[in-house]
Structure formats: C-alpha cells, structure tokens
Design an enzyme around this catalytic site. Structure first.
Site, PDB file in Angstrom:
ATOM      1  N   LYS A  88       0.836  -1.214  -0.037  1.00  0.00           N
ATOM      2  CA  LYS A  88      -0.099   0.135  -0.110  1.00  0.00           C
ATOM      3  C   LYS A  88       0.685   1.130  -0.019  1.00  0.00           C
ATOM      4  CE  LYS A  88      -4.460  -1.465   2.018  1.00  0.00           C
ATOM      5  NZ  LYS A  88      -5.563  -1.416   2.951  1.00  0.00           N
ATOM      6  N   LYS A 119     -12.087  -4.080  -5.655  1.00  0.00           N
ATOM      7  CA  LYS A 119     -12.485  -2.546  -5.721  1.00  0.00           C
ATOM      8  C   LYS A 119     -11.768  -1.709  -6.305  1.00  0.00           C
ATOM      9  CE  LYS A 119     -10.414  -2.332  -1.200  1.00  0.00           C
ATOM     10  NZ  LYS A 119     -10.221  -2.367  -0.018  1.00  0.00           N
ATOM     11  N   LYS A 170      -8.039 -11.190  -8.931  1.00  0.00           N
ATOM     12  CA  LYS A 170      -9.350 -11.252  -8.042  1.00  0.00           C
ATOM     13  C   LYS A 170     -10.240 -10.003  -8.219  1.00  0.00           C
ATOM     14  CE  LYS A 170      -9.281 -10.874  -3.547  1.00  0.00           C
ATOM     15  NZ  LYS A 170      -9.018 -10.860  -2.039  1.00  0.00           N
TER      16      LYS A 170
END
Ligand code: AMP
Ligand code: TRP
Length: 343
Positions: A112, A198, A195
């Site tokens: 991140k 979002k 996957k």
C-alpha cells in the site's frame, strides 16, 4: 455458541460480489453458531485519505449491505469503529507492545505504501496494531478474513503472547483465523486470473451489490469467456473438484461456473454436469437470472435503507452502545494490568 466472531470491512468502496460471496454471506451463516460482532472500520479507512462526505456515505452503505444481506441486528452487533473509543485507546497500549521489526515485515504495508514509503501515513504503518485492538478488545475467538489478512492476524497473536508474558497474565485471548469456504475467491469478470477487486479501474470487472438487474445483465453479457463450449465432467478430479490444469487453461469459464455454484449453493461439479457442452450465451442468461434473483432484493433493500439514513444510524448507535458495553470492561482489565490508575 462456539465462540465470539469479530470481523471488519473498510468503508472505502461499494461492496461487490467478491465481498458478498467471500465474506458477508458467510458471516450471515455464522450468526447461528457464533456470537457475532461486525465492524465498519472507518478508522482503518482514513489511513489513506478519504473524502469526508464519501466516508460518511460509505460507512452507511457498508452497514446497509450487512443489514440487507441478512445480518440480524437484534442478535449480532454492527457498529462503526470510530463510535467506540475503546479501539483507539487499546491500539495505543498495543502500539507499545508490538515491535517495529514485526511491523516492518507486514507485506500489505509495503504494497500500500508503494515506492515512496516516507510519504505513507504513520496510521498506515500501525494499521495492523489497530486491527489487533479491534479483535482483542472483545476477546474474539474467531476472525473470518481473506487470505491477505492472515499475516495481520498472526501479528495479533504475537501481540497477545508478548502482552501476556510481559504482564504475567492471561488478559488477552489469541484469535483463530477462519479462512475460506467455497467461492473464497471470486475472480474479475474481465480477467479470470485476477481477484474481483474494488481497485480495478474497470467497473465491468465486478458486480456491485448495488447494481440493478440491467447492469448485472450487461456486465455478465460482456464478461470475458473463450471460444469453446462449457467444459464437461472430465475436468473434475475424484473429489469432484476442478483439476488445476483445467482451471488454469480456462480461468474465465471456471470463474463464471464457480459464481453460479456459489449463488445457487451447489457444488461446482453439479453445475458443470448441468451445463456440459452448452454455449456461453445461454449459460450467461441463466447466470444473470440467478444473480438478479439473489442480489436484486439485497440491492433494493440497500437502496431503501440509504434513502432512510436515520434507520441505519439508529442501528449503528445501538451497535456502538453494545460494543462499548462488551469492550469497556476488557479495556479496564488491560489498563490495570499495564499499571494505569483507574479512570
Ligand atoms: P476488501 O474489499 O478487500 O476490503 O475485503 C473485504 C472482505 O471481502 C475480506 O474478507 C475479503 O477477503 C473479501 N473479498 C474481497 N474481494 C474478494 C474476492 N474477489 N473474492 C472473495 N472474497 C473477497
Ligand atoms: N484489515 C481488514 C481488511 O482490510 C479489515 C479489518 C479491520 C478487520 N479490523 C479487522 C478484519 C478486524 C477482521 C478483524 O479486510
């Protein structure tokens, strides 16, 4: 009851089919066997900047998704993390137990924070400690999470061990991860090797829980497939599972079949034998009908709730009061163990 479950979702986006089949639907089922606490983790969300109005909206929307999916608010606790100050207070104490070396190993922080680690918020760095506080404040025994959160749960267990050793008490309880179940991973509709997420820039890669019937139909019609017809039962192994080589060769086809199986609550082998040799167009029509039948009422109820935010806020206020009642006595014991005077 088999124990106490705690889990959380960040209010950073509209929940999608992966969140529903991989998380929320399993929680709905676990309510029968466990005492459940579900938290909308808005304090985790702000570890990266969130527009305040959007954060407020998303917190209500995730709550609405929980309620509309069948989390029973009379039984389970649903609340927003920031509405129970215990999380922040316990996180500070645990920040003083966790070691810098432990946090330096967290892969999610590295992902991140990206290349410019110096520019990441301190909150993002200490995110896993707040997550440990979430769980340990309730002495939760079981934590359903995705594969990507396993390392954070390990950290929570390390914190428990160090705390209990340092203070010579069994004050904290080590939580067990609960990972998986069928359809643990729903893949992107545009790329069966990624996957459903979002963060995918294409909205066609996912079905959102708020999508209406036309949008679901459109996204499934556009979903990537391959030129062949649907596979036959020769792709199954002796346990009735899809062989890894078969899946790797046709990831999109098997993702759609797995979604069909999960939505209809059948083993994937049964779905494969029903559709063997058929073409994608007809299969997609049936998958659309099924997805609309399952998600349509949930999306409609979410919309109704979001038109009545007072109803959502009442549930959150009630949940927060129950969350405080459960966690405040535990925090008191921890504070006493550390040597704080009673407040
Ligand atoms: P996130 O959307 O990444 O914050 O994840 C919230 C919850 O949904 C976690 O428990 C995840 O494991 C689960 N989840 C997210 N994406 C998927 C997916 N594509 N398939 C299955 N579960 C998912
Ligand atoms: N970090 C989790 C995620 O991104 C969300 C979360 C926060 C959580 N606190 C938690 C999950 C406590 C389980 C238990 O998915």
């Amino acid at each position: 009851m088999k124990g106490r479950i705690f889990s959380g979702v960040q209010p950073t986006h509209t929940l999608h089919l992966g969140n529903y089949l991989g998380a929320v639907r399993n929680w709905v089922r676990m309510q029968k066997e466990y005492e459940c606490i579900f938290c909308v983790v808005d304090m985790h969300a702000i570890t990266v900047f969130q527009d305040p109005a959007e954060l407020r909206h998303n917190t209500r929307e995730v709550t609405a998704a929980f309620m509309a999916s069948g989390i029973d608010v009379a039984h389970s606790v649903i609340f927003a993390q920031s509405q129970n100050r215990v999380h922040a207070q316990l996180a500070w104490i645990l920040n003083c137990v966790a070691r810098v070396g432990w946090l330096n190993r967290m892969t999610q922080f590295k992902e991140k924070a990206g290349k410019d680690r110096e520019a990441a918020s301190v909150g993002l760095y200490t995110y896993p400690v707040l997550m440990a506080a979430d769980i340990l404040a309730y002495r939760a025994t079981h934590v359903p999470v995705g594969e990507d959160q396993k390392q954070h749960l390990e950290l929570a267990r390390d914190i428990v061990q160090k705390f209990n050793t340092d203070f010579g008490l069994d004050c904290l309880v080590s939580p067990e991860p609960v990972i998986g179940g069928p359809a643990a991973r729903v893949m992107s509709l545009r790329d069966g090797t990624k996957k459903m997420s979002k963060s995918d820039p294409s909205d066609y890669s996912r079905i959102n829980m708020t999508d209406d019937a036309d949008t679901i139909a459109l996204k499934l019609r556009k979903a990537k497939t391959d030129p062949e017809t649907l596979p036959g039962t020769d792709v199954l192994d002796e346990k009735g599972l899809v062989k890894a080589e078969a899946e790797a060769a046709r990831p999109e086809a098997f993702n759609l079949l797995a979604i069909y199986a999960a939505l209809s609550d059948q083993p994937v082998a049964a779905v494969i034998s029903d559709f063997a040799g058929k073409d994608f167009a007809g299969f997609k029509r049936e998958l659309t009908d099924l997805a609309v039948a399952v998600l349509g009422p949930i999306g409609a109820e979410m919309k109704r709730l979001l038109d009545h935010p007072g109803e959502i806020d009442k549930v959150l206020a009630n949940g927060a009061a129950r969350a405080r009642a459960l966690s405040e006595p535990i925090l008191k014991e921890i504070e006493e163990a550390v040597g704080f005077l009673p407040s």
